[in-house]
Design a protein around this motif. Sequence first.
Motif, mmCIF file in Angstrom:
data_model
loop_
_atom_site.group_PDB
_atom_site.id
_atom_site.type_symbol
_atom_site.label_atom_id
_atom_site.label_comp_id
_atom_site.label_asym_id
_atom_site.label_seq_id
_atom_site.Cartn_x
_atom_site.Cartn_y
_atom_site.Cartn_z
ATOM 1 N N UNK A 66 0.807 -1.213 0.000
ATOM 2 C CA UNK A 66 0.000 0.000 0.000
ATOM 3 C C UNK A 66 0.847 1.273 0.000
ATOM 4 N N UNK A 67 2.168 1.132 -0.066
ATOM 5 C CA UNK A 67 3.002 2.330 -0.120
ATOM 6 C C UNK A 67 3.079 2.818 -1.568
ATOM 7 N N UNK A 68 2.026 3.491 -1.995
ATOM 8 C CA UNK A 68 1.968 4.055 -3.347
ATOM 9 C C UNK A 68 1.472 5.483 -3.222
ATOM 10 N N UNK A 69 1.399 6.166 -4.337
ATOM 11 C CA UNK A 69 0.835 7.509 -4.310
ATOM 12 C C UNK A 69 1.793 8.553 -3.790
ATOM 13 N N UNK A 70 3.115 8.305 -3.894
ATOM 14 C CA UNK A 70 4.082 9.298 -3.457
ATOM 15 C C UNK A 70 4.220 10.384 -4.528
ATOM 16 N N UNK A 71 4.777 11.539 -4.094
ATOM 17 C CA UNK A 71 4.915 12.643 -5.040
ATOM 18 C C UNK A 71 6.124 12.474 -5.943
ATOM 19 N N UNK A 72 7.181 11.866 -5.396
ATOM 20 C CA UNK A 72 8.391 11.725 -6.197
ATOM 21 C C UNK A 72 9.124 10.438 -5.834
ATOM 22 N N UNK A 73 9.738 9.806 -6.850
ATOM 23 C CA UNK A 73 10.569 8.630 -6.651
ATOM 24 C C UNK A 73 11.917 8.900 -7.309
ATOM 25 N N UNK A 74 12.988 8.673 -6.550
ATOM 26 C CA UNK A 74 14.336 8.822 -7.084
ATOM 27 C C UNK A 74 14.930 7.424 -7.228
ATOM 28 N N UNK A 75 15.500 7.120 -8.370
ATOM 29 C CA UNK A 75 16.070 5.793 -8.599
ATOM 30 C C UNK A 75 17.567 5.978 -8.810
ATOM 31 N N UNK A 76 18.342 5.512 -7.829
ATOM 32 C CA UNK A 76 19.792 5.744 -7.844
ATOM 33 C C UNK A 76 20.466 4.609 -8.601
ATOM 34 N N UNK B 277 3.023 12.737 -10.890
ATOM 35 C CA UNK B 277 4.165 12.522 -10.018
ATOM 36 C C UNK B 277 5.458 12.660 -10.809
ATOM 37 N N UNK B 278 6.562 12.719 -10.043
ATOM 38 C CA UNK B 278 7.876 12.856 -10.659
ATOM 39 C C UNK B 278 8.699 11.603 -10.388
ATOM 40 N N UNK B 279 9.394 11.109 -11.410
ATOM 41 C CA UNK B 279 10.362 10.031 -11.218
ATOM 42 C C UNK B 279 11.682 10.490 -11.837
ATOM 43 N N UNK B 280 12.786 10.202 -11.141
ATOM 44 C CA UNK B 280 14.099 10.597 -11.648
ATOM 45 C C UNK B 280 15.022 9.380 -11.607
ATOM 46 N N UNK B 281 15.616 9.044 -12.755
ATOM 47 C CA UNK B 281 16.640 7.996 -12.788
ATOM 48 C C UNK B 281 18.003 8.685 -12.779
ATOM 49 N N UNK B 282 18.783 8.444 -11.711
ATOM 50 C CA UNK B 282 20.114 9.042 -11.585
ATOM 51 C C UNK B 282 21.144 8.018 -12.070
ATOM 52 N N UNK B 283 21.907 8.377 -13.106
ATOM 53 C CA UNK B 283 22.846 7.420 -13.700
ATOM 54 C C UNK B 283 24.066 7.225 -12.814
ATOM 55 N N UNK B 284 24.505 5.974 -12.704
ATOM 56 C CA UNK B 284 25.781 5.690 -12.056
ATOM 57 C C UNK B 284 26.885 5.768 -13.096
ATOM 58 N N UNK B 285 28.124 5.699 -12.623
ATOM 59 C CA UNK B 285 29.285 5.768 -13.500
ATOM 60 C C UNK B 285 29.499 4.392 -14.117
ATOM 61 N N UNK B 286 28.759 4.092 -15.159
ATOM 62 C CA UNK B 286 28.718 2.741 -15.703
ATOM 63 C C UNK B 286 28.251 2.855 -17.163
ATOM 64 N N UNK B 287 28.787 2.042 -18.080
ATOM 65 C CA UNK B 287 28.431 2.222 -19.493
ATOM 66 C C UNK B 287 26.934 2.095 -19.769
ATOM 67 N N UNK B 288 26.272 1.149 -19.093
ATOM 68 C CA UNK B 288 24.858 0.953 -19.390
ATOM 69 C C UNK B 288 24.024 2.129 -18.883
ATOM 70 N N UNK B 289 24.299 2.600 -17.675
ATOM 71 C CA UNK B 289 23.577 3.756 -17.154
ATOM 72 C C UNK B 289 23.762 4.960 -18.077
ATOM 73 N N UNK B 290 25.021 5.157 -18.502
ATOM 74 C CA UNK B 290 25.325 6.284 -19.369
ATOM 75 C C UNK B 290 24.563 6.175 -20.682
ATOM 76 N N UNK B 291 24.547 4.984 -21.226
ATOM 77 C CA UNK B 291 23.836 4.782 -22.487
ATOM 78 C C UNK B 291 22.345 5.095 -22.317
#
Length: 828
Positions: free
Chosen positions: A417-427, A450-464
């Motif tokens: 039931x933990x849904x309906x948040x305003x923002x999700x950050x994905x590290x 809502x807002x979702x943000x994918x933050x890229x790690x220092x990794x070829x796949x994330x960068x791509x």
Amino acid sequence: MQDVNPAATVSAGPGTGRPPAELLRRLRTRHPTDPVTHVERVPARAGEQAPWPQWAPEELRAAFARHGVTAPWRHQAEAAELAYAGQHVVVATGTASGKSLAYQLPALATLLADPRATVLYLAPTKALAADQLRAVAGLELDGVRPACYDGDTPRTEREWIRRHSRFVLTNPDMLHHGILPGHAQWSGFLRRLTYVIVDECHTYRGVFGSHVAHVLRRLRRRCAQFGRLPSQPPIGRRGTAGPAVGDRGSTGPAVGGARGGPVFLLASATSGDPAVTAGRLTGLPVTAVTEDTSPRGGVTFALWEPPLLPPPADAVAVADDLTQVRRSALRETADLLADSVAEGVRTLAFVRSRRGAEVVAANARRALDEAVPGLGERVAAYRAGYLREERRALERALLHGDLLGLASTNALELGVDLVGLDAVLICGWPGTRASLWQQAGRAGRSGGEALAVLVARDDPLDTYLVHHPEALFGRPVEATVLDPANPYVLAPQLACAAAESPLTPADLDLFGDGAKEAVDHLVRAGDLRQRPSGWYWRHRERPEVDLRGEGGTPICVVEASTGRLLGTVDGGSAHFLVHPGAVYLHQGVSYVVDALDLDDGCALVHVEEPDWSTHARDVTSLSVVSVRSYLDAGPVGLFLGEVDVTSQVVSYQRRRIASGEVIDTRPLDLPARELRTVAVWFTLSPQSLAAAGVEAADVPGALHAAEHAAIGLLPLMATCDRWDIGGLSTALHPDTEVPTVFVYDGHPGGAGFAERAYRTAAAWLGATRDAVVECGCESGCPSCVQSPKCGNGNNPLSKPDAVRVLDVVLANLPAGACAPTQPGPADR
Ligand SMILES: [Zn+2]
Ligand SMILES: [Zn+2]
């Protein structure tokens, strides 16, 4: 953080209603250079309902209606109709799209119409089976008597379940260890088995997935041997089988099939080629339903790339040219969490490791407290180690707005039931699109944005990915792969099947490619005896086969002073991770290895937190055993085949944690190890490299860099991570006699990753090239051509020449995503 706006905290509370675009604008303007590479507006979607199928009994419709379902979504109805008509179906739609109704509807309607019919439900975990049991039991249908049957089921209840339950929920391990070996007690249930539901089937991948594929074939064989009872009403309506999918010839009509055995109903996360994967898993032709018609809230999805940092002042002594790196995704996520909380926005941050989640929460708390003393208390970390009650309390605090920020490791541990948040950050990229959407799906109240943000790690796949939003928001390309023909899986599974009942020639078709060779091998090894009527298991005990096993014995990591078992390391990585002198991290605590005893299978460690880390070096050689398939493309060749990889960990480096400075290199005395596996490799003529401007002296660095990047990008095409695969590049390989790059499965016998790479070579290597070209670094960094697991310390590497190599390959490979299959000279 100096620029937190204290005024915003006054209005903090649930439902600030700040539009996501506005929040995103504020987050990104705090950076000197814009870190956002793309903003995707995923619009809200109205659901599309369909009428109940005519065959759905009133009792069932009413039961669903009591739980708020007045009509199915169109995709649920489509899948249910196909399954009811006798076709094997896979529903591959998004998180929370209601996949369970799609399989419950035909299964329960059949149980109500036919008082003898039974249903078997398989989940990858006991917890999921328990959730599903609650859902089915909650419908309160007469005579269904759903029950979980797993390792926790009391002995006293087991017989009742076998005799009376008509909807049994279990997992593949229990099917393998308990139900199939004890089939005599299950004959009544299996004889009447109408549907097999395989939930979350995308989790059956790699070696584990290949084992599960054969467990399902064993199930089909037992059902066929018991013979299903004729004349059940729904079966009478059943039509012909669905369109066939290529499953390497294992769809033999000898056993099972849509007309004979139970109908398979599979549920999968969205992925590339779900029908092919489901076909390979079951050995049957499967029809896919992929259009999601459930409603969803709108999400503004931002892709975020942390900036490159300038080289450190003391870069001279730094190891392996690790001179240019990006700001860490953890720091960036912590700042974003603090900024959102300061704006009064309820935010959930997903971090891959438990330690990472704690770092993010601690940094965000500190930043907030510096701005407004006390504000940091509204951020917490959420750990697997907490008790269930503690975790539920944290979730409630976030839902009610007492807490504003939570950093967590895994979406699956969170309460539903933990849904309906305003923002999700994905590290950091969570590994699969399914996980990404599972995490992003926690954002968005009904009807809200809502807002979702994918933050890229220092990794070829994330960068791509942050530079190629089409790979995230377009058609999925990442497929779940498995390889039932792996001889290291097939032989033990055939042994299990033979121990259940003697194998016949018809069974060999069921188990597919390589079954005859595996049976011959078992006969030679003295495990099977051939008689005119078939192959018989010769031993008194049943074969011991672990579905999740890797073949190698796992190494136990033991604290020497207390004898406490800290955990295990699989045999394949033990030489790298727990060699004598290695610094070993376990749940955030640092240990140093005193001794590695390979005979006893244990590593002895003590608690110590030195200020260095350790990095094992290995020497690897590879020889080609056979070619399964190849493509001759002029100066370029592309191959799929079997290889022997020999590797030996020979030394390790100690490096200062703070600066990366190399302290020393120490030798190790460990035995070499052999791995027979499947590889994809490409070759280039020396002339084509020279013509592309790659100097002979730069060829090794060019190939090595291309190999690293290609390994980093393979998870784009197949659900694996770079630790599942290995590579080797050489300017002159004795077997190919030309410059060659090999990428191989890190599991004995292969797990399907190299094969997927071969079949999607143009797309895979094209993405690899783009990732290298688009990285903003000058001479190579962890986001493009450096690898964290390189056995050669990332040396030599040439980023510009890697692009030239890949350009030559891509210019010669035929256009289109797939390489055509040609039988190789030594096909097995
Ligand atoms: Zn780079
Ligand atoms: Zn390397």
